[in-house]
Design a protein around this motif. Structure first.
Motif, mmCIF file in Angstrom:
data_model
loop_
_atom_site.group_PDB
_atom_site.id
_atom_site.type_symbol
_atom_site.label_atom_id
_atom_site.label_comp_id
_atom_site.label_asym_id
_atom_site.label_seq_id
_atom_site.Cartn_x
_atom_site.Cartn_y
_atom_site.Cartn_z
ATOM 1 N N GLU A 43 -7.243 -3.196 -4.539
ATOM 2 C CA GLU A 43 -8.483 -3.979 -4.629
ATOM 3 C C GLU A 43 -8.171 -5.438 -4.305
ATOM 4 O O GLU A 43 -7.188 -5.995 -4.788
ATOM 5 N N THR A 44 -8.996 -6.058 -3.480
ATOM 6 C CA THR A 44 -8.800 -7.464 -3.128
ATOM 7 C C THR A 44 -9.430 -8.347 -4.201
ATOM 8 O O THR A 44 -10.623 -8.207 -4.513
ATOM 9 N N VAL A 45 -8.638 -9.250 -4.765
ATOM 10 C CA VAL A 45 -9.130 -10.199 -5.771
ATOM 11 C C VAL A 45 -8.601 -11.582 -5.415
ATOM 12 O O VAL A 45 -7.648 -11.729 -4.642
ATOM 13 N N GLU B 2 0.827 -1.202 0.000
ATOM 14 C CA GLU B 2 0.000 0.000 0.000
ATOM 15 C C GLU B 2 0.866 1.260 0.000
ATOM 16 O O GLU B 2 0.567 2.245 -0.678
ATOM 17 N N LYS C 2 -3.765 -8.421 -3.561
ATOM 18 C CA LYS C 2 -4.076 -6.998 -3.645
ATOM 19 C C LYS C 2 -3.691 -6.534 -5.047
ATOM 20 O O LYS C 2 -2.579 -6.784 -5.505
ATOM 21 N N LYS C 3 -4.622 -5.879 -5.708
ATOM 22 C CA LYS C 3 -4.428 -5.418 -7.075
ATOM 23 C C LYS C 3 -4.291 -3.895 -7.073
ATOM 24 O O LYS C 3 -5.160 -3.185 -6.556
ATOM 25 N N GLU D 184 -4.896 1.681 -1.178
ATOM 26 C CA GLU D 184 -5.318 0.462 -0.497
ATOM 27 C C GLU D 184 -5.367 -0.737 -1.434
ATOM 28 O O GLU D 184 -5.211 -1.871 -1.011
#
Length: 271
Positions: free
Chosen positions: A176-178, A168, A242-243, A174
């Motif tokens: 994006e959660t994938v 981060e 995390k993307k 932050e």
């Protein structure tokens, strides 16, 4: 003769008679000016911006705390996020809530731990760090390259930690959660800069609001890298990633998206 001219020498003489002896000249060294600077006290945002790896640890007498250094590739690491601190690098993963109070006092709650059994040095490291962090800590941040965190426990023990920026911090957001499934074998693919390159084979995984896995997407070649992930032939994995969109201009042969491993959700050995 002017009376004012006569009175002036008399006034000067009287003033000279009433003055005391001159103050003695100091013979000792001149004391240095008071140091009004103070070390920067780290707040929660600073703590959460880095993964902190243990660099040194001494007790109140200056002796090295050997139990905190299990050896090999195992280095105790603190990670602060969402009001919790996690400890890795020993045998078990440990975690607790934390808060930084007035004056930079770090207070850590009751430490929770997984219950694996390991070799004695790793178990000793788990016990030693849990005991140390149960005490209030004075927290000081040293802005350097890399940054350093100094914790001074109530019993006088001092630990120093070096910071590695989190994803981060490095990518400025932050993310994006994938979720992504990685097949157990690489596949042939065309890479303009790397002849005979073999890509990861991946597909997107989705979960509904209740955490139930939905039908996966189509398999496709993945040309980039996943930070923190090490591919092993014959292992199928589902990863939580995390993307991030990379800031600034990106080379023509590079992806504009960065993927960073957050957690391995599933792992399976295949033949």
């Amino acid at each position: 003769m002017n009376k004012t001219t006569l009175l002036l020498p008399v006034a000067l003489a009287l003033a000279a008679c009433t003055q005391g002896p001159p103050a003695p000249t100091p013979t000792g060294p001149t004391p240095p000016p008071a140091d009004t600077s103070a070390p920067y006290v780290a707040d929660s945002a600073t703590l959460a911006g880095y993964h902190w790896r243990l660099a040194s640890a001494t007790d109140a007498g200056g002796g090295r705390i050997d139990a905190l250094f299990p050896g090999g590739d195992h280095v105790l690491t603190l990670t602060f996020a969402d009001g919790r601190v996690s400890v890795s690098g020993g045998c078990n993963g440990q975690g607790a809530s934390y808060a930084v109070g007035d004056g930079g006092k770090l207070e850590i709650g009751q430490m929770m731990s997984t219950q694996m059994a390991c070799e004695p040095p790793l178990m000793d490291a788990d016990s030693a760090i849990a005991t140390l962090l149960a005490q209030p800590q004075e927290v000081h941040f040293e802005e350097d390259t890399p940054p350093r965190l100094r914790l001074v426990a109530a019993d006088g023990s001092t630990t120093t930690w070096t910071g590695e920026a989190t994803a981060e911090t490095r990518h400025g957001g932050e993310g994006e959660t994938v979720f992504m499934e990685v097949a157990p074998q690489r596949i042939d693919c065309h890479h303009p800069m790397m002849p005979d390159y073999k890509c990861l084979q991946v597909r997107e995984i989705r979960y509904d609001d209740n955490g139930v896995k939905q039908p996966p997407g189509e398999w496709e070649a993945f040309y980039g890298d996943i930070e923190g992930f090490e591919f092993r032939q014959g292992e199928r994995k589902v990863l939580r990633l995390k993307k991030f969109d990379k800031p600034g201009p990106v080379p023509a042969d590079a992806s504009s998206i960065a993927y960073v491993l957050d957690m391995v959700v599933e792992s399976e050995l295949t033949r």
